[in-house]
Design an enzyme around this catalytic site. Structure first.
Site, mmCIF file in Angstrom:
data_model
loop_
_atom_site.group_PDB
_atom_site.id
_atom_site.type_symbol
_atom_site.label_atom_id
_atom_site.label_comp_id
_atom_site.label_asym_id
_atom_site.label_seq_id
_atom_site.Cartn_x
_atom_site.Cartn_y
_atom_site.Cartn_z
ATOM 1 C CG HIS A 100 39.677 -32.398 29.199
ATOM 2 N ND1 HIS A 100 39.719 -32.638 30.691
ATOM 3 C CD2 HIS A 100 40.091 -33.644 28.768
ATOM 4 C CE1 HIS A 100 39.893 -33.823 30.925
ATOM 5 N NE2 HIS A 100 40.024 -34.427 29.792
ATOM 6 C CB SER A 218 38.758 -45.421 32.424
ATOM 7 O OG SER A 218 39.029 -44.399 33.653
ATOM 8 N N GLY A 239 43.769 -40.508 28.208
ATOM 9 C CA GLY A 239 44.695 -40.125 29.188
ATOM 10 C C GLY A 239 45.383 -40.677 29.766
HETATM 11 P P1 PGA Z 1 41.611 -40.970 31.252
HETATM 12 O O1 PGA Z 1 41.622 -39.334 30.668
HETATM 13 O O2 PGA Z 1 41.955 -42.002 29.997
HETATM 14 O O3 PGA Z 1 42.807 -40.839 32.081
HETATM 15 O O4 PGA Z 1 40.494 -41.293 31.908
HETATM 16 C C1 PGA Z 1 40.691 -39.180 29.586
HETATM 17 C C2 PGA Z 1 40.699 -37.589 29.281
HETATM 18 O O5 PGA Z 1 40.825 -36.889 30.277
HETATM 19 O O6 PGA Z 1 40.681 -37.095 28.260
#
Ligand code: PGA
Length: 260
Positions: A100, A218, A239
């Site tokens: 990640h 996002s 996330g």
């Molecule tokens: P996010 O995170 O949906 O808050 O952008 C995604 C992730 O880091 O896997």
């Protein structure tokens, strides 16, 4: 997505959020969506290590799998504070997020370490969700393709074709993570298509056609439909939105629709 050839996967990356006592109510709130749509869409919830045992218990009677957010590359030994793939597998964990961008940037995880962790996961029978993605500067410099190619090739180095069906790749542009600014459907689709082309070059057409490639950054219940309708996007790594079981349930429902 293309359900004929590959699995749809919605994976929740809970990051360092929630307390152990939050997992049970979270699971109860998520189970109805999993019961209605879990046949068409694999669902994976990845909490912090400390929450994993409770997650295994709470999701036991559901279609939801539990994943981890990281592993150490070694099987066992004197690595104070670390957690190994066999330890997680023994608890009933099925997936693990590897590489990640937060691990790469905040904890100095190199492409070599990512590759070692992919091998450690496979050896313990965990399914790696391998994250790749460019930073904003790299995108602006026009080197997105090069960055992704290097990350994918390094992560998969030495992985035999027979193990590739256990690998999931997540394209997560760093600038889109946690910013509320997802990639456009077209941009996300382009990079995911390039990743599939790369896998085709490395492993051949049959394996490339079968590998699930997720988009992350996002993704939420409002933009999921557009992103998931792209032929080379087979699911999402989510996330912020996954912290709300209602939002995650809505994404699971979208991901299991026939029209995609
Ligand atoms: P996010 O995170 O949906 O808050 O952008 C995604 C992730 O880091 O896997």
């Amino acid at each position: 997505m293309n359900r004929k050839y590959r699995n749809t996967i919605i994976a929740a990356n809970l990051k360092m959020n929630m307390l152990p006592s939050d997992i049970k109510p979270y699971a109860e709130a998520l189970k109805p969506a999993a019961a209605s749509h879990g046949k068409r869409c694999g669902i994976v919830v990845c909490p912090s290590f400390l929450l994993v045992p409770q997650a295994i218990k709470s999701f036991r009677d559901s279609r939801i799998s539990v994943g981890a957010q990281n592993i150490n590359q070694y099987e066992s030994g004197a690595y104070t504070g670390e957690v190994s793939a066999p330890q997680l597998a023994d608890l009933g964990v099925r997936y693990v997020i590897i590489g990640h961008s937060e691990r790469r940037t905040l904890f100095g995880e190199t492409d070599e370490a990512v590759n070692a962790k992919v091998h450690a996961a496979l050896a313990a029978n965990l399914r790696p969700i391998v994250c790749v993605g460019e930073t904003l500067t790299q995108r602006e410099m026009g080197v997105t393709g090069d960055v992704i190619t290097l990350q994918v090739k390094s992560a998969l180095a030495g992985v035999p074709a027979a193990k590739m069906r256990r690998i999931v790749i997540a394209y997560e542009p760093v600038w889109a993570i946690g910013t509320g600014l997802a990639a456009t459907d077209e941009d996300a689709a382009t990079v995911c298509r390039e990743i599939r082309t790369l896998v085709r070059g490395l492993y051949g057409a049959r394996i490339a056609r079968a590998v699930s490639i997720l988009y992350g950054g996002s993704m939420n219940e409002h933009n999921a439909r557009g992103l998931l309708s792209q032929p080379d996007i087979d699911g999402g790594l989510i996330g912020s939105a996954s912290l709300s079981p209602e939002a995650l349930s809505a994404i699971i429902e979208i991901a299991s629709h026939d029209y995609l």
